[in-house]
Design an enzyme around this catalytic site. Structure first.
Site, PDB file in Angstrom:
ATOM      1  N   SER A 129       0.820  -1.217   0.000  1.00 42.60           N
ATOM      2  CA  SER A 129       0.000   0.000   0.000  1.00 42.60           C
ATOM      3  C   SER A 129       0.855   1.270   0.000  1.00 42.60           C
ATOM      4  O   SER A 129       0.498   2.239  -0.685  1.00 42.60           O
ATOM      5  CB  SER A 129      -0.960  -0.004   1.193  1.00 42.60           C
ATOM      6  OG  SER A 129      -1.953  -0.967   0.985  1.00 42.60           O
TER       7      SER A 129
ATOM      8  N   THR B 181     -14.216 -21.346  11.394  1.00 46.77           N
ATOM      9  CA  THR B 181     -14.652 -21.283  12.798  1.00 46.77           C
ATOM     10  C   THR B 181     -16.132 -20.915  12.852  1.00 46.77           C
ATOM     11  O   THR B 181     -16.528 -19.808  12.437  1.00 46.77           O
ATOM     12  CB  THR B 181     -13.806 -20.244  13.568  1.00 46.77           C
ATOM     13  OG1 THR B 181     -12.430 -20.590  13.402  1.00 46.77           O
ATOM     14  CG2 THR B 181     -14.159 -20.199  15.036  1.00 46.77           C
TER      15      THR B 181
ATOM     16  N   TYR C  67      -3.297 -11.382  -3.395  1.00 47.87           N
ATOM     17  CA  TYR C  67      -2.588 -11.005  -4.635  1.00 47.87           C
ATOM     18  C   TYR C  67      -1.108 -11.349  -4.575  1.00 47.87           C
ATOM     19  O   TYR C  67      -0.383 -11.174  -5.548  1.00 47.87           O
ATOM     20  CB  TYR C  67      -2.777  -9.505  -4.929  1.00 47.87           C
ATOM     21  CG  TYR C  67      -2.354  -8.619  -3.790  1.00 47.87           C
ATOM     22  CD1 TYR C  67      -3.300  -8.162  -2.874  1.00 47.87           C
ATOM     23  CD2 TYR C  67      -1.029  -8.263  -3.609  1.00 47.87           C
ATOM     24  CE1 TYR C  67      -2.920  -7.372  -1.808  1.00 47.87           C
ATOM     25  CE2 TYR C  67      -0.639  -7.474  -2.549  1.00 47.87           C
ATOM     26  CZ  TYR C  67      -1.595  -7.031  -1.651  1.00 47.87           C
ATOM     27  OH  TYR C  67      -1.202  -6.257  -0.584  1.00 47.87           O
TER      28      TYR C  67
ATOM     29  N   GLY D  53     -12.805  -9.456   8.448  1.00 49.12           N
ATOM     30  CA  GLY D  53     -13.112  -8.086   8.068  1.00 49.12           C
ATOM     31  C   GLY D  53     -13.406  -7.923   6.584  1.00 49.12           C
ATOM     32  O   GLY D  53     -14.380  -7.259   6.204  1.00 49.12           O
TER      33      GLY D  53
ATOM     34  N   ASP E 272     -13.512  -1.858   1.054  1.00 51.07           N
ATOM     35  CA  ASP E 272     -13.242  -3.193   0.511  1.00 51.07           C
ATOM     36  C   ASP E 272     -14.397  -3.711  -0.364  1.00 51.07           C
ATOM     37  O   ASP E 272     -14.172  -4.403  -1.354  1.00 51.07           O
ATOM     38  CB  ASP E 272     -13.006  -4.208   1.644  1.00 51.07           C
ATOM     39  CG  ASP E 272     -11.603  -4.113   2.233  1.00 51.07           C
ATOM     40  OD1 ASP E 272     -10.694  -3.610   1.544  1.00 51.07           O
ATOM     41  OD2 ASP E 272     -11.424  -4.556   3.385  1.00 51.07           O
TER      42      ASP E 272
ATOM     43  N   LYS F 146      -9.611  -4.798  11.314  1.00 52.35           N
ATOM     44  CA  LYS F 146     -10.793  -4.175  10.707  1.00 52.35           C
ATOM     45  C   LYS F 146     -12.056  -4.252  11.570  1.00 52.35           C
ATOM     46  O   LYS F 146     -12.861  -3.327  11.554  1.00 52.35           O
ATOM     47  CB  LYS F 146     -11.066  -4.816   9.340  1.00 52.35           C
ATOM     48  CG  LYS F 146     -10.007  -4.468   8.321  1.00 52.35           C
ATOM     49  CD  LYS F 146     -10.246  -5.154   6.999  1.00 52.35           C
ATOM     50  CE  LYS F 146      -9.089  -4.843   6.060  1.00 52.35           C
ATOM     51  NZ  LYS F 146      -9.248  -5.426   4.744  1.00 52.35           N
TER      52      LYS F 146
HETATM   53  P1  NAP Z   1      -9.220 -11.445   9.024  1.00 47.07           P
HETATM   54  O1  NAP Z   1     -10.230 -10.476   9.503  1.00 47.07           O
HETATM   55  O2  NAP Z   1      -8.093 -11.826   9.901  1.00 47.07           O
HETATM   56  O3  NAP Z   1     -10.038 -12.785   8.581  1.00 47.07           O
HETATM   57  C1  NAP Z   1      -9.337 -13.946   8.185  1.00 47.07           C
HETATM   58  C2  NAP Z   1     -10.316 -14.987   7.654  1.00 47.07           C
HETATM   59  O4  NAP Z   1      -9.534 -16.064   7.107  1.00 47.07           O
HETATM   60  C3  NAP Z   1     -11.214 -15.597   8.712  1.00 47.07           C
HETATM   61  O5  NAP Z   1     -12.445 -15.934   8.145  1.00 47.07           O
HETATM   62  C4  NAP Z   1     -10.443 -16.872   9.088  1.00 47.07           C
HETATM   63  O6  NAP Z   1     -11.274 -17.897   9.577  1.00 47.07           O
HETATM   64  C5  NAP Z   1      -9.918 -17.277   7.735  1.00 47.07           C
HETATM   65  N1  NAP Z   1      -8.735 -18.141   7.789  1.00 47.07           N
HETATM   66  C6  NAP Z   1      -7.506 -17.829   8.246  1.00 47.07           C
HETATM   67  N2  NAP Z   1      -6.661 -18.859   8.067  1.00 47.07           N
HETATM   68  C7  NAP Z   1      -7.397 -19.858   7.479  1.00 47.07           C
HETATM   69  C8  NAP Z   1      -7.095 -21.167   7.049  1.00 47.07           C
HETATM   70  N3  NAP Z   1      -5.852 -21.669   7.172  1.00 47.07           N
HETATM   71  N4  NAP Z   1      -8.073 -21.910   6.482  1.00 47.07           N
HETATM   72  C9  NAP Z   1      -9.312 -21.383   6.317  1.00 47.07           C
HETATM   73  N5  NAP Z   1      -9.669 -20.153   6.734  1.00 47.07           N
HETATM   74  C10 NAP Z   1      -8.715 -19.398   7.294  1.00 47.07           C
HETATM   75  O7  NAP Z   1      -8.555 -10.945   7.671  1.00 47.07           O
HETATM   76  P2  NAP Z   1      -9.184  -9.995   6.537  1.00 47.07           P
HETATM   77  O8  NAP Z   1      -8.744  -8.604   6.763  1.00 47.07           O
HETATM   78  O9  NAP Z   1     -10.615 -10.294   6.409  1.00 47.07           O
HETATM   79  O10 NAP Z   1      -8.386 -10.535   5.232  1.00 47.07           O
HETATM   80  C11 NAP Z   1      -8.704 -11.786   4.691  1.00 47.07           C
HETATM   81  C12 NAP Z   1      -7.930 -12.032   3.394  1.00 47.07           C
HETATM   82  O11 NAP Z   1      -8.323 -11.088   2.403  1.00 47.07           O
HETATM   83  C13 NAP Z   1      -6.423 -11.878   3.556  1.00 47.07           C
HETATM   84  O12 NAP Z   1      -5.800 -12.849   2.768  1.00 47.07           O
HETATM   85  C14 NAP Z   1      -6.145 -10.506   3.024  1.00 47.07           C
HETATM   86  O13 NAP Z   1      -4.836 -10.405   2.496  1.00 47.07           O
HETATM   87  C15 NAP Z   1      -7.175 -10.417   1.894  1.00 47.07           C
HETATM   88  N6  NAP Z   1      -7.565  -9.030   1.605  1.00 47.07           N
HETATM   89  C16 NAP Z   1      -7.226  -8.526   0.386  1.00 47.07           C
HETATM   90  C17 NAP Z   1      -7.614  -7.252   0.069  1.00 47.07           C
HETATM   91  C18 NAP Z   1      -7.264  -6.687  -1.289  1.00 47.07           C
HETATM   92  O14 NAP Z   1      -7.360  -5.469  -1.440  1.00 47.07           O
HETATM   93  N7  NAP Z   1      -6.921  -7.497  -2.256  1.00 47.07           N
HETATM   94  C19 NAP Z   1      -8.322  -6.448   0.972  1.00 47.07           C
HETATM   95  C20 NAP Z   1      -8.648  -7.004   2.204  1.00 47.07           C
HETATM   96  C21 NAP Z   1      -8.252  -8.297   2.523  1.00 47.07           C
HETATM   97  P3  NAP Z   1     -11.552 -18.138  11.151  1.00 47.07           P
HETATM   98  O15 NAP Z   1     -12.776 -17.343  11.464  1.00 47.07           O
HETATM   99  O16 NAP Z   1     -11.735 -19.586  11.213  1.00 47.07           O
HETATM  100  O17 NAP Z   1     -10.327 -17.649  11.891  1.00 47.07           O
END
Ligand code: NAP
Length: 307
Positions: A34, A176, A248, A153, A125, A89
């Site tokens: 970013s 979960t 990505y 988030g 997002d 988030k």
């Molecule tokens: P977050 O709030 O920490 O949520 C993580 C999610 O992933 C939860 O649902 C978690 O499940 C699940 N998870 C984690 N490890 C896992 C595994 N080994 N197997 C299955 N599920 C798993 O994170 P977030 O901010 O939402 O981000 C989530 C993803 O989106 C990340 O990879 C992030 O890089 C990507 N993202 C990308 C962008 C973009 O602009 N391209 C923007 C935002 C986010 P549990 O509830 O079971 O813990």
């Protein structure tokens, strides 16, 4: 000032940057591109308006337990805008002064704007992911069922954006159960208002009744680390789904590899990163942000990170 450096809370103590500061807060955050994306946009915007020549975007590693103490520090040091990434988030919603009504529906914020008395939270997002799906997969979430993987988030914002856009049905799978239940409860009023059904399932055991030909959005972190398996068994997805992975980096994620091996169309999260960033920069600057410049800067930063 080294803009690639990862700052910590301790750096705010003697913070002396004289210009307008923006930053991403995460844990971990070293991988974030970013700063490269936003600083390229600011340099471009400075050519038309000199005021942006003093704007800079930094990155800070802030542990979740420190976020409550950190936000007043950023405010006191005059940071105009903050982005929040993993794992802040959802947590941040309770810690800020005001939440934009659209972000409140999802219970997650990724963009904070300084006001005289605190920060106001937004979520860009949902805009980013729906815009990216249209660009990268050539389809609209209003036209197909959506199978959303994850309940964190980013998934929260994507779910609200899909319901608001009028997706026919929304299925959400998570590892979960308690986190899935919390998200389903948050979404209930939005789903009611949109007259849409939302169904939850266990990501480890997808049901036979998943809709065919869906748009599948990966909003889990599964795939970020080398050796991660795909978040779902692609063979359990009926019909010919289109796959959008929010991850990505790596550019070809485990889910994309599995999908392409089955002949499915798949795209990574780079365009989402750009579009959520465009919207965030527009909130901070109240000016149009250059999406093409930001996209090019992201591609260059990823190229550098892959040597
Ligand atoms: P977050 O709030 O920490 O949520 C993580 C999610 O992933 C939860 O649902 C978690 O499940 C699940 N998870 C984690 N490890 C896992 C595994 N080994 N197997 C299955 N599920 C798993 O994170 P977030 O901010 O939402 O981000 C989530 C993803 O989106 C990340 O990879 C992030 O890089 C990507 N993202 C990308 C962008 C973009 O602009 N391209 C923007 C935002 C986010 P549990 O509830 O079971 O813990």
């Amino acid at each position: 000032m080294n803009l690639d450096r990862v700052h910590t809370l301790a750096d705010l103590d003697g913070w002396s940057f004289p210009g307008t500061a923006l930053a991403v807060l995460g844990h971990p955050v070293a991988h974030s591109i970013s700063p490269a994306m936003h600083n390229a946009a600011l340099a471009h915007m400075a050519r038309a308006d000199e005021k942006y020549s003093t704007w800079r975007y930094f990155k800070f590693d802030i542990a979740p337990g420190d976020l409550a103490a950190a936000l007043p520090w950023f405010h006191a040091r005059g940071f105009l805008g903050l982005n929040l990434t993993i794992p802040h988030k959802v947590l941040a919603v309770e810690l800020i002064e005001a939440v934009d009504p659209a972000a409140a529906e999802s219970g997650a914020v990724n963009t904070l704007l300084r006001t005289p008395t605190g920060y106001r939270g937004f979520n860009t997002d949902g805009y980013g992911v729906t815009r990216a799906i249209a660009e990268e997969l050539g389809c609209c979430v209003a036209d197909r069922p959506v199978i959303l993987l994850g309940a964190g988030g980013a998934a929260r914002a994507a779910a609200v954006a899909c319901l608001r856009a009028g997706c026919p049905t929304l299925w959400i799978g998570n590892r979960t159960a308690a986190n899935l239940e919390r998200l389903l409860a948050t979404l209930a009023p939005v789903a009611r208002a949109a007259s849409r059904g939302v169904h939850g399932f266990d990501l480890g055991d997808p049901p036979a009744g998943l809709p065919a030909d869906a748009i599948v959005i990966n909003a889990t972190s599964a795939g970020l680390k080398p050796g991660d398996p795909p978040p779902i068994d692609v063979a359990r997805l009926p019909g010919t789904p289109l796959i959008y992975d929010m991850i990505y980096n790596p550019p070809e994620t485990p889910l994309m590899c599995a999908a392409r091996a089955r002949g499915l169309t798949a795209a990574n999260g780079l365009a989402m990163l750009v579009h959520q960033g465009v919207r965030a920069l527009e909130i901070w600057s109240e000016s149009a942000a250059p999406a093409d410049v930001m996209h090019a800067a992201c591609r260059a930063a990823l190229g550098r990170s892959h040597g």
